[in-house]
Design an enzyme around this catalytic site. Structure first.
Site, PDB file in Angstrom:
ATOM      1  N   ARG A 176      49.267  36.068  25.278  1.00  0.00           N
ATOM      2  CA  ARG A 176      48.575  35.481  24.126  1.00  0.00           C
ATOM      3  C   ARG A 176      49.537  34.793  23.156  1.00  0.00           C
ATOM      4  O   ARG A 176      49.290  33.688  22.683  1.00  0.00           O
ATOM      5  CB  ARG A 176      47.787  36.582  23.391  1.00  0.00           C
ATOM      6  CG  ARG A 176      47.025  36.046  22.191  1.00  0.00           C
ATOM      7  CD  ARG A 176      46.172  37.098  21.539  1.00  0.00           C
ATOM      8  NE  ARG A 176      46.965  37.968  20.680  1.00  0.00           N
ATOM      9  CZ  ARG A 176      46.446  38.772  19.751  1.00  0.00           C
ATOM     10  NH1 ARG A 176      45.138  38.820  19.587  1.00  0.00           N
ATOM     11  NH2 ARG A 176      47.215  39.536  19.018  1.00  0.00           N
ATOM     12  N   HIS A 199      51.170  33.552  30.554  1.00  0.00           N
ATOM     13  CA  HIS A 199      49.776  33.824  30.191  1.00  0.00           C
ATOM     14  C   HIS A 199      49.635  34.648  28.918  1.00  0.00           C
ATOM     15  O   HIS A 199      48.537  34.853  28.441  1.00  0.00           O
ATOM     16  CB  HIS A 199      49.042  34.548  31.320  1.00  0.00           C
ATOM     17  CG  HIS A 199      49.470  35.982  31.459  1.00  0.00           C
ATOM     18  ND1 HIS A 199      50.552  36.345  32.193  1.00  0.00           N
ATOM     19  CD2 HIS A 199      48.965  37.113  30.935  1.00  0.00           C
ATOM     20  CE1 HIS A 199      50.699  37.658  32.121  1.00  0.00           C
ATOM     21  NE2 HIS A 199      49.748  38.158  31.358  1.00  0.00           N
ATOM     22  N   ASP A 258      47.922  48.335  30.607  1.00  0.00           N
ATOM     23  CA  ASP A 258      47.742  48.154  29.166  1.00  0.00           C
ATOM     24  C   ASP A 258      46.739  47.065  28.793  1.00  0.00           C
ATOM     25  O   ASP A 258      46.845  46.425  27.753  1.00  0.00           O
ATOM     26  CB  ASP A 258      49.098  47.809  28.538  1.00  0.00           C
ATOM     27  CG  ASP A 258      49.769  46.626  29.229  1.00  0.00           C
ATOM     28  OD1 ASP A 258      49.056  45.859  29.917  1.00  0.00           O
ATOM     29  OD2 ASP A 258      50.993  46.465  29.093  1.00  0.00           O
TER      30      ASP A 258
HETATM   31  C1  UD1 Z   1      44.733  40.043  30.508  1.00  0.00           C
HETATM   32  C2  UD1 Z   1      45.406  41.208  29.773  1.00  0.00           C
HETATM   33  C3  UD1 Z   1      46.919  41.067  29.891  1.00  0.00           C
HETATM   34  C4  UD1 Z   1      47.339  40.969  31.352  1.00  0.00           C
HETATM   35  C5  UD1 Z   1      46.578  39.823  32.013  1.00  0.00           C
HETATM   36  C6  UD1 Z   1      46.889  39.783  33.483  1.00  0.00           C
HETATM   37  C7  UD1 Z   1      44.310  42.074  27.762  1.00  0.00           C
HETATM   38  C8  UD1 Z   1      44.334  42.114  26.284  1.00  0.00           C
HETATM   39  N1  UD1 Z   1      45.092  41.166  28.339  1.00  0.00           N
HETATM   40  O1  UD1 Z   1      45.103  38.852  29.856  1.00  0.00           O
HETATM   41  O2  UD1 Z   1      47.529  42.238  29.336  1.00  0.00           O
HETATM   42  O3  UD1 Z   1      48.710  40.724  31.382  1.00  0.00           O
HETATM   43  O4  UD1 Z   1      45.161  40.028  31.860  1.00  0.00           O
HETATM   44  O5  UD1 Z   1      46.648  38.520  34.017  1.00  0.00           O
HETATM   45  O6  UD1 Z   1      43.600  42.814  28.390  1.00  0.00           O
HETATM   46  N2  UD1 Z   1      39.643  33.710  32.713  1.00  0.00           N
HETATM   47  C9  UD1 Z   1      39.079  32.994  33.732  1.00  0.00           C
HETATM   48  N3  UD1 Z   1      38.849  33.631  34.919  1.00  0.00           N
HETATM   49  C10 UD1 Z   1      39.147  34.933  35.130  1.00  0.00           C
HETATM   50  C11 UD1 Z   1      39.712  35.654  34.077  1.00  0.00           C
HETATM   51  C12 UD1 Z   1      39.956  35.030  32.881  1.00  0.00           C
HETATM   52  O7  UD1 Z   1      38.802  31.809  33.596  1.00  0.00           O
HETATM   53  O8  UD1 Z   1      38.911  35.450  36.240  1.00  0.00           O
HETATM   54  C13 UD1 Z   1      39.927  33.006  31.438  1.00  0.00           C
HETATM   55  C14 UD1 Z   1      38.780  33.125  30.429  1.00  0.00           C
HETATM   56  O9  UD1 Z   1      38.720  31.930  29.725  1.00  0.00           O
HETATM   57  C15 UD1 Z   1      39.265  34.246  29.522  1.00  0.00           C
HETATM   58  C16 UD1 Z   1      40.775  34.017  29.522  1.00  0.00           C
HETATM   59  O10 UD1 Z   1      41.084  33.585  30.835  1.00  0.00           O
HETATM   60  O11 UD1 Z   1      38.727  34.175  28.235  1.00  0.00           O
HETATM   61  C17 UD1 Z   1      41.571  35.254  29.181  1.00  0.00           C
HETATM   62  O12 UD1 Z   1      41.238  36.335  30.057  1.00  0.00           O
HETATM   63  P1  UD1 Z   1      41.417  37.845  29.578  1.00  0.00           P
HETATM   64  O13 UD1 Z   1      41.166  38.763  30.713  1.00  0.00           O
HETATM   65  O14 UD1 Z   1      40.689  38.110  28.326  1.00  0.00           O
HETATM   66  O15 UD1 Z   1      42.951  37.914  29.177  1.00  0.00           O
HETATM   67  P2  UD1 Z   1      44.240  37.543  30.036  1.00  0.00           P
HETATM   68  O16 UD1 Z   1      44.963  36.472  29.310  1.00  0.00           O
HETATM   69  O17 UD1 Z   1      43.877  37.321  31.445  1.00  0.00           O
HETATM   70  N1  UDP Z   2      50.618  36.986  40.843  1.00  0.00           N
HETATM   71  C1  UDP Z   2      49.953  36.403  41.924  1.00  0.00           C
HETATM   72  N2  UDP Z   2      49.684  35.063  41.870  1.00  0.00           N
HETATM   73  C2  UDP Z   2      50.078  34.272  40.826  1.00  0.00           C
HETATM   74  C3  UDP Z   2      50.757  34.871  39.741  1.00  0.00           C
HETATM   75  C4  UDP Z   2      51.007  36.232  39.786  1.00  0.00           C
HETATM   76  O1  UDP Z   2      49.608  37.080  42.899  1.00  0.00           O
HETATM   77  O2  UDP Z   2      49.805  33.064  40.865  1.00  0.00           O
HETATM   78  C5  UDP Z   2      50.842  38.438  40.863  1.00  0.00           C
HETATM   79  C6  UDP Z   2      52.292  38.852  40.777  1.00  0.00           C
HETATM   80  O3  UDP Z   2      52.811  39.020  42.065  1.00  0.00           O
HETATM   81  C7  UDP Z   2      52.226  40.150  39.982  1.00  0.00           C
HETATM   82  C8  UDP Z   2      50.963  40.053  39.175  1.00  0.00           C
HETATM   83  O4  UDP Z   2      50.226  38.958  39.694  1.00  0.00           O
HETATM   84  O5  UDP Z   2      52.100  41.271  40.843  1.00  0.00           O
HETATM   85  C9  UDP Z   2      51.246  39.835  37.710  1.00  0.00           C
HETATM   86  O6  UDP Z   2      50.056  39.587  37.041  1.00  0.00           O
HETATM   87  P1  UDP Z   2      49.994  38.884  35.622  1.00  0.00           P
HETATM   88  O7  UDP Z   2      51.219  38.088  35.400  1.00  0.00           O
HETATM   89  O8  UDP Z   2      48.689  38.183  35.556  1.00  0.00           O
HETATM   90  O9  UDP Z   2      49.877  40.102  34.605  1.00  0.00           O
HETATM   91  P2  UDP Z   2      50.929  41.101  33.930  1.00  0.00           P
HETATM   92  O10 UDP Z   2      51.743  41.712  34.994  1.00  0.00           O
HETATM   93  O11 UDP Z   2      51.713  40.331  32.924  1.00  0.00           O
HETATM   94  O12 UDP Z   2      50.057  42.083  33.233  1.00  0.00           O
END
Ligand code: UD1
Ligand code: UDP
Length: 341
Positions: A211, A209, A98
């Site tokens: 939002r 993490h 998602d």
């Molecule tokens: C995204 C997904 C969320 C998912 C999560 C998994 C959407 C709307 N959100 O959230 O559903 O649960 O990934 O972890 O798609 N950043 C870094 N390095 C990276 C990636 C991100 O520094 O490799 C920082 C950047 O400042 C970026 C912020 O994290 O702006 C947010 O990253 P983003 O991928 O937009 O959203 P997540 O909070 O990671």
């Molecule tokens: N995970 C990981 N290292 C971490 C935190 C999470 O490998 O420090 C793994 C965890 O085992 C799970 C996945 O990341 O499989 C979850 O990802 P995240 O919480 O970023 O996203 P979400 O599942 O909420 O979309």
């Protein structure tokens, strides 16, 4: 005729959940499968390390979209998919979950006339303020086939009029990969030693993490309050980069660093994370994947949210929804820590 499958990933959980699917498809003689990375996550510890540990080949296309607004991410994925699709000519495109990557992939696929298959579909929090809720709803209804993980997720799709003959309950690939990798994590990961954590004592793992928590300083401060108050336990909090930035901006990092029982660390590689999780007394999280893993390992899970698209965890009694009030988090964690069974 060989079917050509492009499996799109973009974020940490999608890479993890894609791994068993990719390896299974690779075994099939009449399927050619390749990976595409949207680039939504790009740090080594949010992306590359998972390819390495889960033995995934490099993606054959990397869209390098990176960070940005939701509109930017979704539209750039669609735009950059066009060249990929015209050179690879896939029979189908598959994406999971998602995220903005999932939605961009789904929209791009249908606009480019390629059937889209959605894995982990049908989840509903019934909270449209979550970006993920809109992403999954739209992706589900653009899909030619939906693979919901549970019967309840399937019934959400049926209630919204998605045809039952195109809906297949599959379970969640996060379970397959977790069970496959756990023996290796037990053998190879030295994370407990590295963090000087004693698994015989109370251990609470925290991840945040979402939002709604990260962008709201009151909620973030309340979570930090609960974590720093939990002095009777060892607490490990691997910080998502977004959360680290938010904690620093809100001036909350200092509280965590000063709390002797709390270890804030960078995002952990998968093998280290699942080893840590398996040895935890309780996990407090707003992550979807971590809730699923906690249920699989039967680690009590305090959900730091007000709604969930994974009600099965709560119904099973393994999870409790605590929101972000400091008192409720502490009560829920301590209830789990001190109960007999
Ligand atoms: C995204 C997904 C969320 C998912 C999560 C998994 C959407 C709307 N959100 O959230 O559903 O649960 O990934 O972890 O798609 N950043 C870094 N390095 C990276 C990636 C991100 O520094 O490799 C920082 C950047 O400042 C970026 C912020 O994290 O702006 C947010 O990253 P983003 O991928 O937009 O959203 P997540 O909070 O990671
Ligand atoms: N995970 C990981 N290292 C971490 C935190 C999470 O490998 O420090 C793994 C965890 O085992 C799970 C996945 O990341 O499989 C979850 O990802 P995240 O919480 O970023 O996203 P979400 O599942 O909420 O979309």
């Amino acid at each position: 005729m060989i079917k050509r499958v492009l499996l799109f990933v973009g974020t940490r959980p999608e890479i993890i959940k894609a791994a068993p699917l990719f390896h299974a498809l690779r075994k099939s003689s009449d399927i050619q499968v390749d990976l595409v990375h949207t680039g939504q996550h790009y740090d080594w510890n949010m992306s590359g390390v998972f390819f390495e540990q889960l033995e995934l080949p490099d993606p054959i296309y990397h869209l390098e979209v990176g960070s940005g607004s939701q509109v930017y991410q979704v539209s750039e994925i669609m735009r950059r998919m066009e060249d990929v699709v015209s050179s690879y000519v896939p029979s189908v495109i598959v994406a999971i979950g998602d995220t903005n990557s999932t939605l961009g992939t789904a929209l791009g696929s249908v606009k480019l006339d390629i059937p889209f298959i959605h894995v982990e579909s049908g989840l509903r929090s019934f909270d449209n303020t979550m970006p993920e809720e809109l992403n999954r709803k739209v992706a589900d209804h653009l899909a030619s086939l939906n693979f919901p993980p549970t019967e309840r997720a399937a019934s959400n799709l049926l209630n919204e009029g998605f045809p039952p003959e195109r809906t297949f309950v599959t379970g969640n690939t996060v379970v397959d990969i977790l069970l496959k990798m756990l023996p290796r994590a037990r053998r190879e990961s030295t994370i407990l030693k590295k963090l000087k954590v004693d698994p015989r004592k109370l251990l609470v793992t925290v991840t945040v993490h979402r939002r709604e928590n990260v962008e709201n300083p009151d909620r973030l401060s309340s979570i930090v309050g609960a974590v720093t108050e939990l002095r009777e336990a060892q607490v490990v909090w691997p910080l998502h980069p977004r959360t680290r930035e938010a904690l620093e901006n809100a001036g909350l990092m200092k509280d965590l660093i000063e709390a002797k029982h709390v270890k804030v660390v960078d995002p952990l590689p998968y093998l280290d994370f699942i080893k840590l999780l398996e040895n935890s007394t309780v996990v407090a999280t707003d992550s979807g994947g971590v809730q699923e893993e906690a249920a699989t390992l039967r680690i009590p899970c305090v959900v730091l949210r007000d709604s969930t698209e994974r009600p099965e965890l709560i119904d099973s009694g393994i999870g409790v929804m605590a929101g972000t009030s400091e008192t409720r988090i502490l009560r829920a964690v301590r209830d789990f820590m001190y109960r007999d069974e």
